[in-house]
Design an enzyme around this catalytic site. Structure first.
Site, PDB file in Angstrom:
ATOM      1  N   LEU A  46      10.567  -2.100 -15.760  1.00  0.00           N
ATOM      2  CA  LEU A  46      10.292  -1.475 -14.468  1.00  0.00           C
ATOM      3  C   LEU A  46       9.052  -2.055 -13.814  1.00  0.00           C
ATOM      4  O   LEU A  46       7.996  -2.177 -14.440  1.00  0.00           O
ATOM      5  CB  LEU A  46      10.114   0.041 -14.641  1.00  0.00           C
ATOM      6  CG  LEU A  46       9.818   0.838 -13.381  1.00  0.00           C
ATOM      7  CD1 LEU A  46      10.606   2.150 -13.367  1.00  0.00           C
ATOM      8  CD2 LEU A  46       8.320   1.148 -13.235  1.00  0.00           C
ATOM      9  N   LEU A  47       9.186  -2.418 -12.560  1.00  0.00           N
ATOM     10  CA  LEU A  47       8.064  -2.791 -11.695  1.00  0.00           C
ATOM     11  C   LEU A  47       7.804  -1.636 -10.756  1.00  0.00           C
ATOM     12  O   LEU A  47       8.739  -1.074 -10.191  1.00  0.00           O
ATOM     13  CB  LEU A  47       8.413  -4.060 -10.907  1.00  0.00           C
ATOM     14  CG  LEU A  47       7.460  -4.556  -9.807  1.00  0.00           C
ATOM     15  CD1 LEU A  47       7.660  -6.059  -9.585  1.00  0.00           C
ATOM     16  CD2 LEU A  47       7.657  -3.834  -8.464  1.00  0.00           C
ATOM     17  N   ASN A  48       6.512  -1.264 -10.580  1.00  0.00           N
ATOM     18  CA  ASN A  48       6.209  -0.351  -9.482  1.00  0.00           C
ATOM     19  C   ASN A  48       5.048  -0.882  -8.661  1.00  0.00           C
ATOM     20  O   ASN A  48       5.175  -1.954  -8.071  1.00  0.00           O
ATOM     21  CB  ASN A  48       6.088   1.112  -9.931  1.00  0.00           C
ATOM     22  CG  ASN A  48       5.058   1.395 -10.991  1.00  0.00           C
ATOM     23  OD1 ASN A  48       5.052   0.810 -12.060  1.00  0.00           O
ATOM     24  ND2 ASN A  48       4.175   2.344 -10.714  1.00  0.00           N
ATOM     25  N   ASP A  49       3.934  -0.215  -8.550  1.00  0.00           N
ATOM     26  CA  ASP A  49       2.919  -0.525  -7.539  1.00  0.00           C
ATOM     27  C   ASP A  49       2.407  -1.964  -7.601  1.00  0.00           C
ATOM     28  O   ASP A  49       2.123  -2.486  -8.687  1.00  0.00           O
ATOM     29  CB  ASP A  49       1.686   0.379  -7.718  1.00  0.00           C
ATOM     30  CG  ASP A  49       2.016   1.844  -7.752  1.00  0.00           C
ATOM     31  OD1 ASP A  49       3.174   2.213  -7.476  1.00  0.00           O
ATOM     32  OD2 ASP A  49       1.107   2.629  -8.068  1.00  0.00           O
ATOM     33  N   GLN A  65       2.367  -3.257 -11.495  1.00  0.00           N
ATOM     34  CA  GLN A  65       2.614  -2.375 -12.624  1.00  0.00           C
ATOM     35  C   GLN A  65       3.919  -2.770 -13.302  1.00  0.00           C
ATOM     36  O   GLN A  65       4.944  -2.963 -12.639  1.00  0.00           O
ATOM     37  CB  GLN A  65       2.717  -0.931 -12.138  1.00  0.00           C
ATOM     38  CG  GLN A  65       1.422  -0.348 -11.595  1.00  0.00           C
ATOM     39  CD  GLN A  65       0.536   0.161 -12.702  1.00  0.00           C
ATOM     40  OE1 GLN A  65       0.690   1.289 -13.170  1.00  0.00           O
ATOM     41  NE2 GLN A  65      -0.405  -0.656 -13.128  1.00  0.00           N
ATOM     42  N   TYR A 108      -3.334   1.694 -15.234  1.00  0.00           N
ATOM     43  CA  TYR A 108      -2.719   2.146 -13.986  1.00  0.00           C
ATOM     44  C   TYR A 108      -3.262   1.348 -12.791  1.00  0.00           C
ATOM     45  O   TYR A 108      -4.122   0.492 -12.926  1.00  0.00           O
ATOM     46  CB  TYR A 108      -2.942   3.648 -13.801  1.00  0.00           C
ATOM     47  CG  TYR A 108      -1.938   4.512 -14.534  1.00  0.00           C
ATOM     48  CD1 TYR A 108      -1.230   4.038 -15.640  1.00  0.00           C
ATOM     49  CD2 TYR A 108      -1.691   5.821 -14.128  1.00  0.00           C
ATOM     50  CE1 TYR A 108      -0.305   4.837 -16.300  1.00  0.00           C
ATOM     51  CE2 TYR A 108      -0.764   6.632 -14.774  1.00  0.00           C
ATOM     52  CZ  TYR A 108      -0.071   6.133 -15.867  1.00  0.00           C
ATOM     53  OH  TYR A 108       0.846   6.932 -16.518  1.00  0.00           O
ATOM     54  N   ARG A 166      -6.832   8.553  -9.478  1.00  0.00           N
ATOM     55  CA  ARG A 166      -6.391   7.204  -9.833  1.00  0.00           C
ATOM     56  C   ARG A 166      -6.355   6.267  -8.631  1.00  0.00           C
ATOM     57  O   ARG A 166      -6.529   6.665  -7.492  1.00  0.00           O
ATOM     58  CB  ARG A 166      -5.007   7.266 -10.484  1.00  0.00           C
ATOM     59  CG  ARG A 166      -3.930   7.989  -9.666  1.00  0.00           C
ATOM     60  CD  ARG A 166      -2.635   8.083 -10.489  1.00  0.00           C
ATOM     61  NE  ARG A 166      -1.607   8.879  -9.830  1.00  0.00           N
ATOM     62  CZ  ARG A 166      -1.424  10.177 -10.040  1.00  0.00           C
ATOM     63  NH1 ARG A 166      -2.194  10.830 -10.891  1.00  0.00           N
ATOM     64  NH2 ARG A 166      -0.469  10.830  -9.401  1.00  0.00           N
ATOM     65  N   ASP A 167      -6.095   4.998  -8.945  1.00  0.00           N
ATOM     66  CA  ASP A 167      -5.794   3.939  -7.967  1.00  0.00           C
ATOM     67  C   ASP A 167      -7.011   3.526  -7.137  1.00  0.00           C
ATOM     68  O   ASP A 167      -7.009   3.633  -5.910  1.00  0.00           O
ATOM     69  CB  ASP A 167      -4.654   4.352  -7.025  1.00  0.00           C
ATOM     70  CG  ASP A 167      -3.455   4.938  -7.751  1.00  0.00           C
ATOM     71  OD1 ASP A 167      -3.274   4.599  -8.932  1.00  0.00           O
ATOM     72  OD2 ASP A 167      -2.704   5.716  -7.137  1.00  0.00           O
TER      73      ASP A 167
END
Length: 481
Positions: A46-49, A65, A108, A166-167
């Site tokens: 899985l790829l996300n942000d 990610q 993250y 986060r982030d």
């Protein structure tokens, strides 16, 4: 498509994944006809942000990610690719491993700052205690010109917000480093928190940035702050918001931005700001991040995906991809999005059509100009399964109710966007199972996944003249593919 993953399965490290499983997942993704040619997608899993976007040492660096255990949210790594031209890429593999106590359950999302011949990588360390309570911290790593990465450790601990903290995104203002972090207050309100530092190791907590949207959802993820064309922009992904109109905030989670005159550091306020706006009206667009390149262009890349939504590609052991890079500017209070000029290098010679035509490839671009009140473009197969994009004098409609494989139907099968002018110059980028539509002269986009088996034709309504160009694939990623 829903899979019953246990916590133990989700949070395995890559060293614990059997090579046979990796080969199986890689093979499954290779065989998927929905895997894109010119969009960044994961080799498997899985790829996300998008993370750590920056222009450094002559290259655009894109981190994202990645959950290698499978197409599921679990143990997160930062994966790293780079390119000089968005055509030829270098695959650097995993950049940040969750191998320390402070990031033991995932590295993250976060951003980057280029300074003193290094790229400073800020990210959230995700740790879980024995009772599975999250302990988030903001962390720092540095990447040298030779690509080597060293962790510097925790730079901000959480004492003011819930576990949703986060982030980080960092920029320099005069002699100060400034950081925004997405957070949830103790009152369960989403916010963008501001910090200030002189030396990167001692951060002053200034509190949430004040706007008239201080009660707007329960969490603001993936915050970004930047100055563009003389104004200040807060870009973020709020959770727990909706709207009564037919256009805004229709996905499980959406993306919004606020434009103001400036960020007042003393009062922690976005001064003289406009109403909140939404950049994208499609089904899947989330967690955008921006950066400046050496040409001074503000470039944005987002995740074509959403938390808590599975797409049919999970059956092929992969999920998620990144949008094409988009250059931003501000005009009349709108973030104007334009496909990055380098993408022209991927295009073949154009052909004009005024009626339906057959496709030789499912990776292509359509461009047209029109002042017709009503028009339609339809992508379809021989069975009549289709995705349609149409317009009337007031709005655009993207309809995926007739796809081969439907999903996320609880959130509807149509999306609408306002038509802000009669004359339209529209670009549509299609890549196997993703579509990105640029409307209203770039004031809005409609970004979505779609799944049509054996897609082979485009139907063009009467009066339209459409320019079609095939798109080449990007090179250099995942040599095993």
């Amino acid at each position: 498509m829903e899979m019953n993953w246990t916590v133990e399965q989700r949070y395995r490290r890559i060293e614990e994944i059997d090579s046979v499983d990796i080969d199986r997942m890689m093979s499954a993704s290779q065989l998927d006809r929905g895997y894109p040619k010119y969009h960044i997608a994961p080799p498997f899993g899985l790829l996300n942000d998008p993370n750590g976007l920056c222009h450094f040492n002559g290259e655009h660096h894109v981190f994202f990610q990645w959950t290698p255990v499978g197409p599921v949210h679990g143990m997160k790594y930062w994966y790293h690719v780079s390119t000089e031209n968005f055509v030829d890429f270098i695959d650097h593999g995993i950049a940040i491993h969750p191998d320390q106590d402070f990031d033991s359950h995932g590295a993250y999302s976060g951003g980057a700052l280029v300074e003193n011949n290094q790229a400073l990588l800020f990210y959230t360390g995700n740790k879980r205690d024995d009772n599975w309570v999250r302990v988030p911290t903001q962390c720092l790593a540095s990447m040298a010109a030779d690509g080597s990465i060293a962790k510097q450790g925790v730079i901000i601990e959480n004492s003011d917000y819930t576990e949703h903290f986060r982030d980080p995104k960092v920029w320099k203002s005069n002699e100060d480093y400034l950081m925004v972090v997405g957070a949830q207050t103790q009152e369960k309100k989403g916010c963008m928190v501001l910090y200030r530092s002189k030396e990167l190791d001692n951060w002053e907590h200034l509190g949430p940035i004040h706007t008239s949207y201080n009660d707007f959802g329960y969490m603001w993820e993936c915050p970004d702050f930047f100055e563009l064309d003389g104004q200040a922009v807060m870009l973020f992904s709020p959770q727990g918001v909706n709207s009564e109109n037919q256009y805004d905030l229709k996905n499980i989670f959406s993306v919004t931005y606020i434009v103001g005159d400036r960020l007042n550091i003393d009062t922690v306020e976005l001064e003289s700001h406009q109403d909140i706006l939404q950049p994208d009206y499609g089904f899947e667009f989330y967690a955008p991040q921006t950066y400046l390149d050496k040409q001074g262009r503000r470039i944005m890349i987002a995740w074509v995906g959403l938390p808590e939504i599975d797409t049919p590609s999970v059956e092929h052991e992969w999920a998620g991809m990144l949008t094409i890079p988009r250059e931003l500017r501000l005009e009349d209070g709108y973030l104007i999005q334009k496909p990055l000029a380098e993408l022209e290098l991927l295009k073949s010679d154009p052909t004009e059509y005024s009626s339906s035509f057959e496709l030789s490839s499912t990776s292509f671009c359509l461009s047209f100009s029109t002042d017709q009140d009503n028009f339609q473009i339809e992508l379809s197969n021989d069975s009549g399964e289709s995705l349609s994009f149409c317009a009337n004098e007031k709005q655009f409609t993207l309809d995926r109710s007739k796809m081969t494989q439907l999903y996320a139907e609880d959130y509807g099968t149509k999306r609408y966007a306002p038509r802000v002018s009669t004359t339209q110059n529209i670009d549509i980028y299609v890549d196997a199972s993703v579509i990105e539509i640029f409307i209203n002269d770039g004031k809005h986009t409609m970004t979505s996944r779609f799944f049509i088996d054996d897609l082979n034709s485009v139907k063009v309504s009467s009066g339209l003249i459409v320019e079609h160009t095939s798109m080449k694939g990007i090179e250099g990623l995942y040599s095993a593919r």
